[in-house]
Design a protein around this motif. Structure first.
Motif, PDB file in Angstrom:
ATOM      1  N   SER A  30       0.996  -1.179   0.180  1.00  0.00           N
ATOM      2  CA  SER A  30       0.240  -0.180   0.125  1.00  0.00           C
ATOM      3  C   SER A  30       0.470   1.359   0.171  1.00  0.00           C
ATOM      4  O   SER A  30       2.036   1.531   0.743  1.00  0.00           O
ATOM      5  CB  SER A  30      -0.699  -0.056   0.809  1.00  0.00           C
ATOM      6  N   PHE A  31       0.238   2.505  -0.353  1.00  0.00           N
ATOM      7  CA  PHE A  31       1.093   3.636  -0.422  1.00  0.00           C
ATOM      8  C   PHE A  31       0.586   4.352   0.336  1.00  0.00           C
ATOM      9  O   PHE A  31       1.766   5.495   0.572  1.00  0.00           O
ATOM     10  CB  PHE A  31       0.843   4.798  -1.265  1.00  0.00           C
ATOM     11  N   GLY A  68       5.552   6.308  -7.975  1.00  0.00           N
ATOM     12  CA  GLY A  68       4.475   4.665  -7.850  1.00  0.00           C
ATOM     13  C   GLY A  68       4.686   3.830  -9.202  1.00  0.00           C
ATOM     14  O   GLY A  68       3.712   2.297  -9.238  1.00  0.00           O
ATOM     15  N   THR A 122       4.403  -1.132  -5.240  1.00  0.00           N
ATOM     16  CA  THR A 122       4.091  -0.308  -4.191  1.00  0.00           C
ATOM     17  C   THR A 122       4.544  -1.038  -2.931  1.00  0.00           C
ATOM     18  O   THR A 122       5.235  -1.981  -2.906  1.00  0.00           O
ATOM     19  CB  THR A 122       2.613  -1.108  -3.987  1.00  0.00           C
ATOM     20  N   ALA A 144       6.523   2.574   3.089  1.00  0.00           N
ATOM     21  CA  ALA A 144       4.859   3.333   2.698  1.00  0.00           C
ATOM     22  C   ALA A 144       5.640   4.467   3.458  1.00  0.00           C
ATOM     23  O   ALA A 144       4.678   5.749   3.024  1.00  0.00           O
ATOM     24  CB  ALA A 144       3.609   2.654   3.729  1.00  0.00           C
ATOM     25  N   TYR A 169       7.236   7.002   1.099  1.00  0.00           N
ATOM     26  CA  TYR A 169       5.778   7.744   0.405  1.00  0.00           C
ATOM     27  C   TYR A 169       4.707   8.571   0.945  1.00  0.00           C
ATOM     28  O   TYR A 169       4.955   9.286   0.104  1.00  0.00           O
ATOM     29  CB  TYR A 169       5.341   6.373  -0.726  1.00  0.00           C
TER      30      TYR A 169
END
Lengths: 393, 254
Positions: A34-35, A96, A100, A107, A110
């Motif tokens: 997940s970002f 991105g 991911t 994360a 990011y």
């Protein structure tokens, strides 16, 4: 094809080849990619992906307490003519795309970076000089994102150098267009206190070739996560790694090659030498051959050479195969020691102890260094290996 | 003329339940050009003598002296002993992964000779020495002793003997595990070195077989950690017929 060898003191090697209907590479993680950092629980250290990492030395990168300092990390990019170098905002569409974030720190990086770097080599541009990216820490804490994109049939060599002192969490994306050829050499030559955690995502286009060379010498804690997936058939990935883990250092390399496309190749070779008390190297090699990835050809290998007592290696190759229609798949992991008998044998032929050790370590790395294919990097590494040996033996 | 003198040598090793004395007063003089055979039953301490001379860290010298041309060998580190002219051909040569035979030989010759041999003459020297020992040229690119057969390991040891030209060579059970053909090739190699007259040879063996190829000037019977009888080549013939029984019974090991 599995081969595992363990040595009694301070080392573990475990490997498995699983034939599974569903991927456990994904389910072993505590959350799906997940970002958003909020999608990952704060690790406590017993999770599969964190169990080898000393969380207390992450300087807060894993639990949200590490605050970016805004300065204290300099990035300089030297690029030959024809290459575009940009600094872009968070909303740039190229960010991105290659992969991911797979764990909480990726994360976090990011979620927290403010500006990203994008280096673009236009289609059919063949560079004769490397692109050089110098990342130099001056004591700061930073979250970073870098994209390197090659258009179709472009060819480039990128050398990323990390030096100085920093606490850095980053994602680096490599986007390879059809038929592109990219070699990336990432050198972690940090000062003793640095903490560096990064995820590298490569998306390899149809008939494209990606070569990653990861070289880790420095830092207090370095944890890198190179990941490869394929955007079209005929892609090739070669992941080479070399680490020299000294007293007190934690150097962790976790790899994932996701064969998500038919008729692609991957070859992984990581070699490490360790010396000194509490030197800890971790190598996790995950290769996933998805059900649709017929015609896959993959091999991964990790070799470790333990030079002194007190060092520890954890090496875990993991090959997961969801289709039998493949060309080849194998893995190997072995940890050996440079022991007193080898030292005695070489010394009994007149070779002094320090030279004997140098001979063995150079020999151990030479074959790998020769595969890098970038002359000045090869020379620099051999010099650096000698320096490492002289520093603490 | 180079002379190795061993006087009243006592050596111990650490074993599970303490310290054990293996060598109990060894006296021996080996001069350049001479060949001495040391023969004895298993466990008599022959190999301990070989490794102690070379300086293996497992063995502790508790008494006596060893000199080479008057220099105190026991004060020297393992590599210093080799550079002073001592050579040990090992019974179990060690595998050294990642180091090619050619790199190893050249590094070793450079250390022993004090300067790097000139490349052109060196390549020729190695090639010819390998041919004489029936060693395939591809050996040069293999890693030291890795995957070598027993015979290949022993030939590789003798190759080093020929190239390094020591003053005193200790051959520790070089004949063990060799078939007759390999034994002949290895023995010829040793004889070539002996014929130069510049090396003193200490041939340690369990069997008399190798003495048909390498004729000793002196034969010593080793039992219970020391030399119990010395004589000429005829002593080997006696051992051939009677075995070691006379030496192992009768309290020698007490």
């Amino acid at each position: 094809m599995a081969e595992a060898q363990t040595i009694p003191v301070g080392s573990t090697t475990a490997g498995q080849i699983a034939v599974a209907a569903e991927s456990t590479v994904a389910t072993r993680m505590s959350a799906p990619p997940s970002f958003d950092v909020a999608d990952f629980p704060v690790p406590h250290g017993r999770e599969e992906e964190w169990r080898f990492t000393p969380l207390e030395r992450l300087r807060g990168l894993h639990d949200g307490t590490a605050v970016a300092t805004g300065e204290g990390l300099k990035v300089e990019i030297q690029a030959p003519e024809g290459v575009t170098v940009e600094t872009v905002g968070r909303d740039d569409a190229r960010l991105g795309k290659a992969g991911t974030p797979a764990d909480r720190i990726a994360a976090q990086a990011y979620s927290a970076f403010e500006k990203a770097g994008v280096v673009t080599v236009p289609k059919e541009t063949v560079l004769t000089e490397p692109i050089r990216i110098a990342v130099h820490g001056e004591g700061g804490t930073a979250y970073a994102h870098q994209v390197i994109e090659l258009g179709a049939f472009a060819e480039a060599v990128v050398v990323i150098d990390h030096t100085g002192d920093a606490v850095l969490a980053a994602n680096v994306d490599y986007l390879l267009g059809d038929g592109a050829k990219l070699t990336v050499v990432s050198v972690q030559d940090w000062d003793d206190k640095a903490v560096h955690v990064a995820q590298h995502n490569a998306l390899v286009g149809r008939d494209a070739s990606f070569k990653s060379v990861v070289v880790t010498f420095g830092g207090d804690l370095v944890r890198l996560h190179p990941r490869v997936s394929y955007a079209g058939t005929g892609g090739e990935a070669e992941l080479l790694g070399l680490y020299f883990t000294d007293k007190g250092q934690h150097q962790e390399h976790r790899l994932l090659v996701d064969h998500n496309t038919p008729h692609c190749k991957s070859n992984v070779v990581y070699k490490g030498a360790l010396q000194g008390d509490d030197a800890h190297a971790v190598w996790i090699g995950d290769v996933l051959i998805e059900a649709k990835a017929e015609g896959t050809d993959t091999y991964e290998m990790n070799r470790n050479l333990v030079l002194t007592d007190g060092a520890r290696v954890d090496s875990v190759p993991n090959l997961e195969i969801e289709t039998g229609e493949i060309v080849g798949a194998g893995h190997a992991s072995a940890t050996g020691r440079f022991d007193d008998e080898q030292l005695f044998y070489l010394m009994a032929r007149g070779i002094p102890a320090d030279e004997a050790r140098r001979l063995v370590v150079r020999g151990f790395f030479a074959e790998l260094v020769q595969q890098i294919g970038v002359d000045d990097i090869e020379q620099r590494l051999l010099v650096k290996i000698d320096e490492e040996l002289e520093a603490s033996v | 003329m180079a002379t190795l003198e061993i006087r009243d040598l006592h050596v111990t090793v650490e074993v599970e339940n303490g310290t054990k004395e293996i060598l109990k007063g060894v006296d021996l003089t080996v001069k350049q050009g001479e060949t001495h055979a040391i023969m004895g039953p298993n466990g008599s301490g022959k190999s301990t003598l070989a490794y102690s001379l070379a300086g293996h860290p497992k063995y502790t010298i508790t008494g006596g002296t060893v000199t080479l041309d008057g220099e105190d060998v026991l004060e020297m580190s393992v590599d210093e002993r080799a550079r002073a002219g001592l050579f040990l051909a090992m019974q179990y040569p060690v595998e050294v992964p990642g180091v090619s035979v050619s790199n190893f030989l050249r590094t070793s010759a450079t250390a022993i000779r004090g300067e790097a041999p000139k490349l052109r003459t060196w390549v020729k020297e190695v090639k010819e020495a390998m041919e004489r020992l029936n060693i395939d040229p591809s050996f040069a690119e293999r890693n030291v002793n890795e995957g070598f057969s027993g015979g290949e390991k022993k030939r590789h040891e003798i190759l080093q003997l020929e190239l390094l030209k020591p003053k005193v060579a200790v051959l520790d059970e070089t004949d063990s595990g060799l078939d007759v053909d390999a034994l002949r090739v290895v023995s010829e190699g040793v004889n070539r070195v002996r014929e130069t007259g510049e090396v003193g040879t200490l041939l340690i063996t369990h069997y008399t077989r190798i003495l048909r190829y390498i004729k000793p000037d002196h034969v010593h019977v080793f039992s219970g950690g020391r030399i119990v009888e010395s004589g000429g080549a005829e002593l080997a013939d006696k051992l051939e017929e009677e075995g070691y029984e006379a030496y192992t019974k009768g309290g020698v090991s007490a």
